[in-house]
Design a protein around this motif. Sequence first.
Motif, mmCIF file in Angstrom:
data_model
loop_
_atom_site.group_PDB
_atom_site.id
_atom_site.type_symbol
_atom_site.label_atom_id
_atom_site.label_comp_id
_atom_site.label_asym_id
_atom_site.label_seq_id
_atom_site.Cartn_x
_atom_site.Cartn_y
_atom_site.Cartn_z
ATOM 1 N N ALA A 174 0.813 -1.221 0.000
ATOM 2 C CA ALA A 174 0.000 0.000 0.000
ATOM 3 C C ALA A 174 0.843 1.266 0.000
ATOM 4 N N GLY A 175 2.180 1.114 0.070
ATOM 5 C CA GLY A 175 3.043 2.291 -0.025
ATOM 6 C C GLY A 175 4.119 2.453 1.021
ATOM 7 N N ALA A 176 4.185 1.586 2.037
ATOM 8 C CA ALA A 176 5.219 1.712 3.073
ATOM 9 C C ALA A 176 6.602 1.413 2.487
ATOM 10 N N ASN A 177 7.589 2.247 2.831
ATOM 11 C CA ASN A 177 8.971 2.060 2.379
ATOM 12 C C ASN A 177 9.936 2.171 3.549
ATOM 13 N N LEU A 178 11.081 1.512 3.419
ATOM 14 C CA LEU A 178 12.111 1.630 4.442
ATOM 15 C C LEU A 178 12.918 2.908 4.226
ATOM 16 N N GLU A 179 13.449 3.422 5.319
ATOM 17 C CA GLU A 179 14.266 4.636 5.283
ATOM 18 C C GLU A 179 15.719 4.265 5.546
ATOM 19 N N ALA A 180 16.599 4.616 4.638
ATOM 20 C CA ALA A 180 18.009 4.253 4.744
ATOM 21 C C ALA A 180 18.608 4.754 6.056
ATOM 22 N N GLY A 181 19.265 3.838 6.767
ATOM 23 C CA GLY A 181 19.967 4.190 7.993
ATOM 24 C C GLY A 181 19.122 4.186 9.252
ATOM 25 N N LYS A 182 17.803 4.196 9.109
ATOM 26 C CA LYS A 182 16.931 4.296 10.284
ATOM 27 C C LYS A 182 17.005 3.039 11.150
ATOM 28 N N SER A 183 17.016 1.874 10.535
ATOM 29 C CA SER A 183 17.056 0.616 11.274
ATOM 30 C C SER A 183 18.329 0.494 12.095
ATOM 31 N N GLN A 184 19.470 0.802 11.486
ATOM 32 C CA GLN A 184 20.741 0.666 12.189
ATOM 33 C C GLN A 184 20.821 1.605 13.381
ATOM 34 N N ALA A 185 20.359 2.830 13.190
ATOM 35 C CA ALA A 185 20.395 3.807 14.290
ATOM 36 C C ALA A 185 19.554 3.330 15.462
ATOM 37 N N TYR A 186 18.379 2.778 15.182
ATOM 38 C CA TYR A 186 17.508 2.292 16.243
ATOM 39 C C TYR A 186 18.107 1.059 16.916
ATOM 40 N N CYS A 187 18.569 0.114 16.115
ATOM 41 C CA CYS A 187 19.070 -1.152 16.667
ATOM 42 C C CYS A 187 20.356 -0.984 17.462
ATOM 43 N N ASP A 188 21.061 0.101 17.229
ATOM 44 C CA ASP A 188 22.275 0.387 18.001
ATOM 45 C C ASP A 188 21.961 1.111 19.309
ATOM 46 N N SER A 189 20.691 1.465 19.503
ATOM 47 C CA SER A 189 20.311 2.225 20.691
ATOM 48 C C SER A 189 19.853 1.313 21.825
ATOM 49 N N GLU A 190 19.810 1.866 23.035
ATOM 50 C CA GLU A 190 19.419 1.116 24.226
ATOM 51 C C GLU A 190 17.957 0.676 24.156
ATOM 52 N N LYS A 191 17.102 1.475 23.542
ATOM 53 C CA LYS A 191 15.676 1.143 23.507
ATOM 54 C C LYS A 191 15.356 -0.074 22.632
#
Length: 341
Positions: A174-191
């Motif tokens: 339906a139109g959802a796309n991934l954003e470059a770099g967003k996953s890595q930044a989140y997965c490297d965080s404490e949350k």
Amino acid sequence: MKLNITKLFCTGLVLLASFGNAQAITSDIMELKTKEVDFVNQTVNRPTKIKFWYQGSAEPCEATMCLSPKQSSQRVAIISHGAFGSPREMNWLGYALASQGWIVAGVAHFGESWVYGVENIDPSSVMRFWQRPQDVSFAIDSLSKEGLFNTSLKTDKVIMLGHSSGGFTSLAMAGANLEAGKSQAYCDSEKAKDDKGCSYGQQSKRKPMTEEMIKKIGLLQEQMQDERVAAVIALDPALGHAVSEKSLKSIKVPTLVIGSLENDFLPYNTHSKYYANHIQGADLAGIEQGAGHFVYIDKCDSDRKVKGVFLCKDREGVDRKAIQKQILGHIFSFIYKNGFS
């Protein structure tokens, strides 16, 4: 976003649903049936196994599947399974939809699904997320294959459903796309410490993507959307931490997101709630009662764990079938509210 936190919800609509074997549901000569059919997408040289659930006729015909005269040709639903799963684990949903007149096609994604044989499972395939929408679009095309059914189907307005990675697949259609770099930044965080979704991107040590590769993936993402998808139902969808807000705001079709509040795999706020918060007019159903990530697949008997979480064993006091009835209540309410009856 419209929020509905579930405690105990079941409607008469789901009383016809069967959770296992097909069974007769009317006095007419019709019964719920299921059948697997093998296709090959010649364009990308990729096999696609599809499991169908439908209202069958007792009268023989020359087609691969003989539909009941009462079977609607306009009610078409597609199911996309979770990472390394299969449509065979979605009988509770397939039969329930078929009982209400839907022809349901469950797509098995090659490279991930075990139905092609364990020798064909490729752990890195989970990162090639654009292949899943390709599979779904090909599956929709295949529904018009001559001789598949004894009546022609209308596939210009299908409902797309999916669990986990399949939930993202549904939203991508339906139109959802991934954003470059967003996953890595989140997965490297404490949350992200309790987010099992991050471990999929760490299955192999990959080199940083080149500009050319990023551009290529961008083009592939543009091709994931399919205009034939008229509504989306995402069950505890994955990849919320990697999807761009902008792409979610572009989604125009009716959307229902269902997620487990006390999630043992994908944190509710990061995934399910995130999707619903950024899709205009999306409905959000939060499932309580200790439901985990795998209550969205068939009740099963195995000690297998996925990323340390039991696939078949729920938390103490959790009744998987009862929760699935609640989920079906939300699904059917959404379907009928949006005029897909």
